[in-house]
Design a protein around this motif. Structure first.
Motif, PDB file in Angstrom:
ATOM      1  N   ILE A 381       0.864  -1.189   0.000  1.00 13.42           N
ATOM      2  CA  ILE A 381       0.000   0.000   0.000  1.00 13.42           C
ATOM      3  C   ILE A 381       0.899   1.236   0.000  1.00 13.42           C
ATOM      4  O   ILE A 381       1.860   1.311   0.770  1.00 13.42           O
ATOM      5  CB  ILE A 381      -0.907   0.005   1.239  1.00 13.42           C
ATOM      6  CG1 ILE A 381      -1.863  -1.194   1.197  1.00 13.42           C
ATOM      7  CG2 ILE A 381      -1.697   1.306   1.330  1.00 13.42           C
ATOM      8  CD1 ILE A 381      -2.540  -1.475   2.509  1.00 13.42           C
ATOM      9  N   GLY A 382       0.593   2.194  -0.876  1.00 14.34           N
ATOM     10  CA  GLY A 382       1.401   3.397  -0.965  1.00 14.34           C
ATOM     11  C   GLY A 382       2.644   3.213  -1.803  1.00 14.34           C
ATOM     12  O   GLY A 382       3.489   4.109  -1.868  1.00 14.34           O
ATOM     13  N   VAL A 383       2.780   2.091  -2.460  1.00 12.49           N
ATOM     14  CA  VAL A 383       3.923   1.807  -3.331  1.00 12.49           C
ATOM     15  C   VAL A 383       3.571   2.123  -4.787  1.00 12.49           C
ATOM     16  O   VAL A 383       4.365   2.707  -5.519  1.00 12.49           O
ATOM     17  CB  VAL A 383       4.366   0.331  -3.179  1.00 12.49           C
ATOM     18  CG1 VAL A 383       5.507   0.011  -4.143  1.00 12.49           C
ATOM     19  CG2 VAL A 383       4.782   0.053  -1.737  1.00 12.49           C
ATOM     20  N   ASP A 384       2.369   1.742  -5.202  1.00 21.03           N
ATOM     21  CA  ASP A 384       1.869   1.993  -6.553  1.00 21.03           C
ATOM     22  C   ASP A 384       0.549   2.750  -6.426  1.00 21.03           C
ATOM     23  O   ASP A 384      -0.516   2.147  -6.259  1.00 21.03           O
ATOM     24  CB  ASP A 384       1.666   0.663  -7.281  1.00 21.03           C
ATOM     25  CG  ASP A 384       1.197   0.837  -8.728  1.00 21.03           C
ATOM     26  OD1 ASP A 384       0.824   1.972  -9.095  1.00 21.03           O
ATOM     27  OD2 ASP A 384       1.196  -0.163  -9.470  1.00 21.03           O
ATOM     28  N   LEU A 385       0.618   4.095  -6.515  1.00 16.53           N
ATOM     29  CA  LEU A 385      -0.576   4.908  -6.269  1.00 16.53           C
ATOM     30  C   LEU A 385      -1.650   4.693  -7.325  1.00 16.53           C
ATOM     31  O   LEU A 385      -2.850   4.817  -7.032  1.00 16.53           O
ATOM     32  CB  LEU A 385      -0.196   6.387  -6.188  1.00 16.53           C
ATOM     33  CG  LEU A 385       0.619   6.814  -4.963  1.00 16.53           C
ATOM     34  CD1 LEU A 385       0.830   8.320  -4.958  1.00 16.53           C
ATOM     35  CD2 LEU A 385      -0.072   6.380  -3.664  1.00 16.53           C
ATOM     36  N   GLU A 386      -1.257   4.400  -8.551  1.00 15.69           N
ATOM     37  CA  GLU A 386      -2.267   4.162  -9.586  1.00 15.69           C
ATOM     38  C   GLU A 386      -3.108   2.943  -9.230  1.00 15.69           C
ATOM     39  O   GLU A 386      -4.330   2.950  -9.374  1.00 15.69           O
ATOM     40  CB  GLU A 386      -1.586   3.985 -10.941  1.00 15.69           C
ATOM     41  CG  GLU A 386      -1.003   5.268 -11.501  1.00 15.69           C
ATOM     42  CD  GLU A 386      -2.027   6.391 -11.558  1.00 15.69           C
ATOM     43  OE1 GLU A 386      -3.159   6.135 -12.026  1.00 15.69           O
ATOM     44  OE2 GLU A 386      -1.713   7.512 -11.116  1.00 15.69           O
ATOM     45  N   ARG A 387      -2.468   1.899  -8.778  1.00 11.36           N
ATOM     46  CA  ARG A 387      -3.220   0.710  -8.347  1.00 11.36           C
ATOM     47  C   ARG A 387      -4.045   1.019  -7.103  1.00 11.36           C
ATOM     48  O   ARG A 387      -5.195   0.560  -6.986  1.00 11.36           O
ATOM     49  CB  ARG A 387      -2.253  -0.443  -8.072  1.00 11.36           C
ATOM     50  CG  ARG A 387      -2.981  -1.725  -7.647  1.00 11.36           C
ATOM     51  CD  ARG A 387      -2.054  -2.927  -7.665  1.00 11.36           C
ATOM     52  NE  ARG A 387      -2.785  -4.148  -7.348  1.00 11.36           N
ATOM     53  CZ  ARG A 387      -2.790  -4.714  -6.133  1.00 11.36           C
ATOM     54  NH1 ARG A 387      -2.081  -4.191  -5.152  1.00 11.36           N
ATOM     55  NH2 ARG A 387      -3.485  -5.822  -5.920  1.00 11.36           N
ATOM     56  N   ASP A 388      -3.462   1.790  -6.196  1.00  9.22           N
ATOM     57  CA  ASP A 388      -4.197   2.143  -4.972  1.00  9.22           C
ATOM     58  C   ASP A 388      -5.459   2.928  -5.292  1.00  9.22           C
ATOM     59  O   ASP A 388      -6.495   2.755  -4.633  1.00  9.22           O
ATOM     60  CB  ASP A 388      -3.302   2.952  -4.034  1.00  9.22           C
ATOM     61  CG  ASP A 388      -2.211   2.112  -3.386  1.00  9.22           C
ATOM     62  OD1 ASP A 388      -2.426   0.897  -3.229  1.00  9.22           O
ATOM     63  OD2 ASP A 388      -1.149   2.668  -3.046  1.00  9.22           O
TER      64      ASP A 388
END
Length: 410
Positions: A381-388
């Motif tokens: 979480i918070g690593v790939d904002l687009e996925r988040d």
């Protein structure tokens, strides 16, 4: 000064829509803050520390969590006539809910009739600050004002974010400007203006008259800041109280005039980061002016495992009771009661609310995670904002927010 002629009303009916999903199941004043507190604890603690012990909390929106917190925490001595009581919208003035902060007071005139105070303190319930309201009351009485508005000095460049109070050298408010672009600076401070903090002290006759007139105005939004204060400014009855002059026992030079409106997710996260530096912007450890709350009977925090790559530790962080960091790493974060961080997990720049579980090898960065959410093993979480963004709420500042009851996939 005797406080028996003073009555406090705390406005706590806000929806807090900009704090969604934290406000999805609770009123904004009930949103947890700083590990073990609720937002409303700061206003109530300021009043209690100042000696004002007759308080009503005007509630409306999803108030169960707030009502429960008040019942558990804020119990005064009835022997001395002190109390903190939630007052829901009761439709005393017709079949409608509160239509604004001024209408909330209008619909509860019966409380003023019961207490017969000379002065009424009206504070908001969702700001982070320390303030001695006794000093503000002294200033109100000395000025002879109908209403005194607490004003905070903010840079002229930030004026377009606030309701701005223009005042003369004696403190009389001459104009109220809503989010102006280029207002006149203070006479004694060319770089700042007074922004309204949303805290007021009224003389009772002024309050009754202004609220009653406003209730009969069909074009009014029935808002204290938007309607009542401008009305009283026009009548030369409004004065400003300089928050910077408020001297709270135990305050440091760094935090003495700290005030934050945590009305957005980014502001909420930033206010938490203000707590955790070595010399904090807001010092929760001031024992001369404590912030009161209720604590679950939980054991002390525990940190276990001390192997290379599997070391239970929390650095530059605040860790509440009942937390177990079991071989995981926590940095620049606030962990609320009962949080569990398991082996090889990484938590950085986060606010984890009560009962959050972080599984092995999980990574959480720059996030707010609401109560009892389970972050499974290996989740990121918070690593790939687009996925988040496809799964959760992501603030304008890039803070990932996981709401209460939300499911997190690995």
């Amino acid at each position: 000064m005797a406080t028996r002629n003073v009555f406090a009303m705390i406005l706590a009916g806000g929806k807090g829509t900009r704090l969604f999903p934290l406000s999805r199941e609770r009123a904004k004043p009930a949103v947890p803050f700083g590990g073990q507190y609720r937002l409303i604890d700061f206003a109530l603690s300021n009043l209690a520390n100042g000696g004002f012990l007759k308080m009503v909390v005007l509630t409306q929106y999803k108030s169960h969590s707030l009502d429960r917190h008040l019942a558990l925490t804020w119990r005064m001595s009835p022997l001395l006539g002190n109390y903190v009581t939630p007052v829901p919208a009761q439709m005393r003035r017709g079949s409608r809910w509160f239509e604004g902060s001024a209408d909330a007071i209008f619909q509860n005139f019966n409380l003023l009739n019961d207490e017969q105070p000379k002065y009424v303190i009206v504070f908001g319930a969702d700001h982070i600050y320390r303030m001695d309201p006794q000093q503000m009351l002294h200033a109100h009485i000395a000025s002879g004002a109908g209403v005194t508005v607490a004003g905070m000095r903010v840079p002229v460049s930030d004026a377009d974010q606030f309701g701005v109070l223009q005042a003369d050298e004696g403190g009389r408010i001459t104009e109220f400007l809503e989010k102006p672009d280029n207002p006149e600076p203070l006479p004694d401070d060319p770089d700042h203006v007074f922004a309204s903090m949303g805290n007021y002290i009224f003389s009772i006759d002024t309050l009754r008259r202004a609220i009653s007139e406003d209730a009969n105005d069909d074009d009014s939004a029935h808002d204290l800041g938007g309607n009542i204060i401008p009305m009283l400014v026009e009548r030369d009855e409004a004065y400003v109280y300089d928050f910077a002059s408020n001297d709270v026992p135990g305050s440091t030079e760094r935090d003495r005039d700290y005030w934050r409106d945590v009305g957005t997710l980014d502001a909420y996260h930033e206010a938490h980061m203000d707590l955790i530096s070595v010399d904090p912007m807001f010092n929760l450890y001031n024992r001369e002016w404590p912030i009161y709350t209720w604590n679950e009977p939980l054991p002390p925090a525990k940190f276990v495992f001390d192997h290379e790559g599997r070391r239970g530790q929390a650095l530059d962080s605040m860790v509440s009771q009942g937390v177990v960091v079991s071989g995981g790493s926590v940095r620049r974060s606030v962990l609320s009661p009962g949080v569990r961080v398991h082996s090889y997990a990484e938590v950085q720049g986060c606010v984890l609310l009560n009962g959050v579980r972080v599984g092995r090898h999980a990574v959480i960065r720059n996030a707010i995670v609401d109560k009892n959410v389970h972050v499974p093993e290996g989740a990121k979480i918070g690593v790939d904002l687009e996925r988040d963004r496809q799964r959760f709420t992501v603030s304008d500042g890039g803070i990932v927010v996981i709401g209460k009851g939300d499911k997190v996939d690995a």
